[in-house]
Each structure stands twice: as C-alpha cells, then as structure tokens.
Scaffold this motif. Structure first.
Motif, PDB file in Angstrom:
ATOM      1  N   ASP A  27     -79.941 -75.130  21.453  1.00  0.00           N
ATOM      2  CA  ASP A  27     -79.763 -73.909  21.967  1.00  0.00           C
ATOM      3  C   ASP A  27     -78.545 -73.189  21.466  1.00  0.00           C
ATOM      4  O   ASP A  27     -78.324 -71.908  21.002  1.00  0.00           O
ATOM      5  N   ARG A  28     -77.330 -74.128  21.073  1.00  0.00           N
ATOM      6  CA  ARG A  28     -76.344 -73.621  20.269  1.00  0.00           C
ATOM      7  C   ARG A  28     -76.480 -73.141  18.912  1.00  0.00           C
ATOM      8  O   ARG A  28     -75.946 -72.125  18.328  1.00  0.00           O
ATOM      9  N   ALA A  29     -77.402 -73.833  18.288  1.00  0.00           N
ATOM     10  CA  ALA A  29     -77.762 -73.409  17.080  1.00  0.00           C
ATOM     11  C   ALA A  29     -78.508 -71.892  16.951  1.00  0.00           C
ATOM     12  O   ALA A  29     -78.093 -71.404  16.208  1.00  0.00           O
ATOM     13  N   ALA A  30     -79.253 -71.607  17.984  1.00  0.00           N
ATOM     14  CA  ALA A  30     -79.876 -70.578  18.017  1.00  0.00           C
ATOM     15  C   ALA A  30     -79.066 -69.448  18.257  1.00  0.00           C
ATOM     16  O   ALA A  30     -79.211 -68.585  17.839  1.00  0.00           O
ATOM     17  N   LEU A  31     -78.074 -69.849  19.146  1.00  0.00           N
ATOM     18  CA  LEU A  31     -76.759 -68.557  19.275  1.00  0.00           C
ATOM     19  C   LEU A  31     -76.369 -68.231  17.888  1.00  0.00           C
ATOM     20  O   LEU A  31     -76.086 -67.290  17.759  1.00  0.00           O
ATOM     21  N   PHE A  32     -75.653 -69.235  17.386  1.00  0.00           N
ATOM     22  CA  PHE A  32     -74.811 -69.106  15.977  1.00  0.00           C
ATOM     23  C   PHE A  32     -75.684 -68.506  14.941  1.00  0.00           C
ATOM     24  O   PHE A  32     -75.313 -67.526  14.257  1.00  0.00           O
ATOM     25  N   SER A  33     -76.973 -68.786  15.180  1.00  0.00           N
ATOM     26  CA  SER A  33     -78.130 -68.338  14.075  1.00  0.00           C
ATOM     27  C   SER A  33     -78.261 -66.834  14.354  1.00  0.00           C
ATOM     28  O   SER A  33     -78.309 -66.093  12.959  1.00  0.00           O
ATOM     29  N   GLY A  34     -78.119 -66.288  15.554  1.00  0.00           N
ATOM     30  CA  GLY A  34     -78.305 -64.989  15.678  1.00  0.00           C
ATOM     31  C   GLY A  34     -77.127 -64.118  15.632  1.00  0.00           C
ATOM     32  O   GLY A  34     -76.915 -63.004  15.735  1.00  0.00           O
ATOM     33  N   SER A  35     -76.083 -64.722  15.323  1.00  0.00           N
ATOM     34  CA  SER A  35     -74.693 -64.001  15.399  1.00  0.00           C
ATOM     35  C   SER A  35     -73.608 -64.492  14.345  1.00  0.00           C
ATOM     36  O   SER A  35     -72.466 -64.473  14.488  1.00  0.00           O
ATOM     37  N   MET A  42     -74.273 -56.282   8.413  1.00  0.00           N
ATOM     38  CA  MET A  42     -73.380 -57.476   8.551  1.00  0.00           C
ATOM     39  C   MET A  42     -71.883 -57.141   8.568  1.00  0.00           C
ATOM     40  O   MET A  42     -70.974 -57.935   9.234  1.00  0.00           O
ATOM     41  N   ILE A  43     -71.575 -56.131   7.787  1.00  0.00           N
ATOM     42  CA  ILE A  43     -70.034 -55.660   7.924  1.00  0.00           C
ATOM     43  C   ILE A  43     -69.745 -55.546   9.372  1.00  0.00           C
ATOM     44  O   ILE A  43     -68.715 -55.696   9.882  1.00  0.00           O
ATOM     45  N   ARG A  44     -70.905 -54.588   9.960  1.00  0.00           N
ATOM     46  CA  ARG A  44     -70.568 -54.031  11.403  1.00  0.00           C
ATOM     47  C   ARG A  44     -70.379 -55.336  12.365  1.00  0.00           C
ATOM     48  O   ARG A  44     -69.240 -55.209  13.164  1.00  0.00           O
ATOM     49  N   GLU A  45     -71.225 -56.182  12.198  1.00  0.00           N
ATOM     50  CA  GLU A  45     -71.047 -57.456  13.043  1.00  0.00           C
ATOM     51  C   GLU A  45     -69.689 -58.204  12.801  1.00  0.00           C
ATOM     52  O   GLU A  45     -69.104 -58.801  13.703  1.00  0.00           O
ATOM     53  N   PHE A  46     -69.492 -58.296  11.610  1.00  0.00           N
ATOM     54  CA  PHE A  46     -68.139 -59.049  11.029  1.00  0.00           C
ATOM     55  C   PHE A  46     -66.942 -58.295  11.843  1.00  0.00           C
ATOM     56  O   PHE A  46     -66.132 -58.914  12.459  1.00  0.00           O
ATOM     57  N   ALA A  47     -66.806 -56.934  11.696  1.00  0.00           N
ATOM     58  CA  ALA A  47     -65.922 -56.213  12.372  1.00  0.00           C
ATOM     59  C   ALA A  47     -65.987 -56.303  13.968  1.00  0.00           C
ATOM     60  O   ALA A  47     -65.078 -56.472  14.747  1.00  0.00           O
ATOM     61  N   ALA A  48     -67.087 -56.555  14.782  1.00  0.00           N
ATOM     62  CA  ALA A  48     -67.337 -56.606  15.781  1.00  0.00           C
ATOM     63  C   ALA A  48     -66.657 -58.096  16.236  1.00  0.00           C
ATOM     64  O   ALA A  48     -66.125 -58.292  17.097  1.00  0.00           O
ATOM     65  N   GLY A  49     -66.691 -59.002  15.380  1.00  0.00           N
ATOM     66  CA  GLY A  49     -65.954 -60.118  15.565  1.00  0.00           C
ATOM     67  C   GLY A  49     -64.601 -60.160  15.734  1.00  0.00           C
ATOM     68  O   GLY A  49     -63.711 -60.816  16.663  1.00  0.00           O
ATOM     69  N   ILE A  50     -63.953 -59.295  14.809  1.00  0.00           N
ATOM     70  CA  ILE A  50     -62.570 -59.197  14.908  1.00  0.00           C
ATOM     71  C   ILE A  50     -62.164 -58.445  16.136  1.00  0.00           C
ATOM     72  O   ILE A  50     -61.102 -58.804  16.672  1.00  0.00           O
ATOM     73  N   ARG A  51     -62.874 -57.438  16.462  1.00  0.00           N
ATOM     74  CA  ARG A  51     -62.780 -56.683  17.692  1.00  0.00           C
ATOM     75  C   ARG A  51     -62.703 -57.837  19.138  1.00  0.00           C
ATOM     76  O   ARG A  51     -61.959 -57.634  19.903  1.00  0.00           O
ATOM     77  N   THR A  52     -63.477 -58.677  19.064  1.00  0.00           N
ATOM     78  CA  THR A  52     -63.702 -59.492  19.978  1.00  0.00           C
ATOM     79  C   THR A  52     -62.279 -60.507  20.161  1.00  0.00           C
ATOM     80  O   THR A  52     -61.988 -60.554  21.134  1.00  0.00           O
ATOM     81  N   LEU A  53     -61.897 -60.665  18.964  1.00  0.00           N
ATOM     82  CA  LEU A  53     -60.447 -61.304  19.297  1.00  0.00           C
ATOM     83  C   LEU A  53     -59.271 -60.257  19.844  1.00  0.00           C
ATOM     84  O   LEU A  53     -58.631 -60.902  20.535  1.00  0.00           O
ATOM     85  N   LEU A  54     -59.409 -59.379  19.316  1.00  0.00           N
ATOM     86  CA  LEU A  54     -58.417 -58.266  19.960  1.00  0.00           C
ATOM     87  C   LEU A  54     -58.603 -58.077  21.258  1.00  0.00           C
ATOM     88  O   LEU A  54     -57.590 -57.715  22.090  1.00  0.00           O
ATOM     89  N   ARG A  55     -59.820 -58.036  21.785  1.00  0.00           N
ATOM     90  CA  ARG A  55     -60.063 -57.890  23.335  1.00  0.00           C
ATOM     91  C   ARG A  55     -59.209 -59.230  24.058  1.00  0.00           C
ATOM     92  O   ARG A  55     -59.049 -58.716  25.278  1.00  0.00           O
TER      93      ARG A  55
END
Length: 282
Positions: free
Chosen positions: A192-200, A1-14
């Motif tokens: 479809d969107r609910a499935a996407l958000f549920s997986g990320s 979970m922490i790794r995924e949370f950090a990946a979200g932050i990196r996405t903003l930086l991208r």
C-alpha cells in the motif's frame, strides 16, 4: 513534475500553521531536537575542525603535487567528506529526535489528524516501533553516506554531484520516514505504501528536499523538526486523498469529503480507503 515538487515544498510550509493553532505542542517539539543537536555537535564539530588533517591523510599521493592542484584536490575531498557526514548527521538527527521525542511528536501528529478531520482510530505506533524505525533509518543513512563518498570520487564534478546526491537521497529518506506514523496508524501494508509513494514521487521529493535543506541551516534542524512532523502528516493525508481520487475516477464513482472540522489547519480530506487487499484480509 515541477508543480508537484513545489506542492511538496508548500506542504512543509503548511506545517508552520500549527504554531498558530497548537503553539504549546510545537514548543515541546523543540526540546528533543535541541538534545539531538547537542549530541551530534559534539561529534560533527571536531570532524570539521580536523578536516584539513583528515584530507591530507586521505590523499598522501598528492604530497608531491604542485599548487594549486594539491589544494584543489584536498578541498574537493574535504567537501565530499563533509557532504557525506551531513547526510548521515541529518538521518541520525531525525532518528534520535523522533525516538527521544516520541511522546511529543505523537501529540503533534494526533493534533494535525484531528484538525484535518477523520483521524484514524489507532495511534501512530509504540515507542519500540519508533526505536526500530530509527535504527533502520540510521542504517539507510550510512548507505547514503557511502554512496555520496563514492559519487564524490568522480573526477572533476564529484564534489558537486556528491553534495546534490546527499540532499536528494537524504530528503527522500526523511520524507518516507516522517510519513510512517500516519501510515502505521492506518495499518497500511508495504505494498500500500509503495503505491502511495509511486503516485506522489515528485511531491514527496519536494517535501524531503525542503526539509533537508532546512536542516542544513544553522539552527534550522531544531526549528523545523516539529514543523516537519506536522507537515509530513499533511503530506500523508494528501497522498491518501490523491490515491482515493484516482481510484474513484477509475471506478466511475464520486467520493464526497467529510464536513470541515472546527479550527482545521487545512481542508479536511476524505477518509483513506484500503489501497489493496492484504494477505489474510477477509
């Protein structure tokens, strides 16, 4: 979970990468953000200036209390009110900015889609769609502000919990709203969107919280808005790619990504499949 949370932050930086490849578009994206900040500042600054009087009016029962308890109570009330106002202001800012700057952000979104490869054939929605989503965003922001106020009533820790809840709830809402353009262009259903958000969930939350915290920095809302639009497009593509990979693994097939696009901001992603069969599909 922490790794995924950090990946979200990196996405903003991208998203900052678009300043290198599309600087003209990013400059245009600052204009609606500046207009929205000026409008909101005219409302928010008087609120902050009048906060001592407002907190006194909200707590008449504490007039007879001795110090420091009276001051501590009214300081906590001021903190909760400001946290709720900031949560609402962030949502209103996003709705107002996206509506005013729809033509600019449409171009930023399309530029990222082209750079990543396999852009969707449709656009990201009309002005009226953006306006409707903006109104929905404001209504949800009001609910978040009320929730922050209620959480702030918890004795002792209400001020801290209210501020944290404001950042988390607003960040999650912003991430879902900013990714809407990419999903609208692909005609994804609510399921479809609910499935996407549920997986990320953690990745989406990391992106949203990072965006909201940047909004709270003086001047940060203006600077980060075009970056958030670019980053949210990348986030949507990441979510689609992750779901595609999961579906391919479950079915035992292998999906080959398309060749890299020239001058790409990031590695291209495979074209998104339908996540589920919608009613009426043949």
């Amino acid at each position: 979970m922490i790794r995924e949370f950090a990946a979200g932050i990196r996405t903003l930086l991208r998203g900052f990468g678009l300043w290198r490849t599309r600087p003209g578009l990013m400059v245009l994206g600052l204009i609606p953000a500046i207009i929205a900040v000026i409008v909101l500042a005219a409302l928010f600054v008087p609120l902050v200036i009048g906060m001592p009087s407002l907190s006194t009016w909200l707590t008449p029962f504490a007039d007879g209390w001795i110090e420091p308890w009276r001051g501590l109570l009214r300081a906590a009330v001021s903190l909760v009110v400001v946290a709720a106002a900031l949560a609402l202001a962030s949502v209103v800012f996003s709705a107002l900015t996206l509506t005013i700057g729809d033509p600019f952000y449409q171009r930023i979104w399309h530029a990222v889609e082209v750079d990543l490869g396999s852009p969707p054939p449709a656009d990201g929605g009309s002005f009226w769609t953006t306006l409707g989503e903006g109104l929905r965003l404001v209504l949800l922001g009001i609910l978040i502000a009320l929730s922050v106020l209620l959480i702030g009533l918890i004795p002792g820790v209400g001020g801290f919990l209210g501020a944290v809840a404001g950042v988390v709830l607003t960040g999650r809402l912003l991430a879902r709203e900013l990714t809407g353009r990419a999903f609208d262009a692909r005609d994804l259903s609510p399921l479809d969107r609910a499935a996407l958000f549920s997986g990320s969930r953690a990745r989406v939350l990391g992106f949203g919280v990072a965006t909201q915290l940047c909004f709270l920095i003086p001047g940060g809302a203006v600077a980060i808005m075009p970056v958030a639009v670019a980053g949210s497009t990348m986030l949507a593509r990441d979510m689609l790619a992750r779901t595609s990979t999961t579906a391919a693994s479950a079915s035992g097939t292998t999906m080959t990504p398309p060749p890299p696009a020239p001058n790409a901001v990031s590695s291209p992603l495979p074209p998104p499949p339908h996540l589920g069969t919608r009613p009426g599909a043949s």
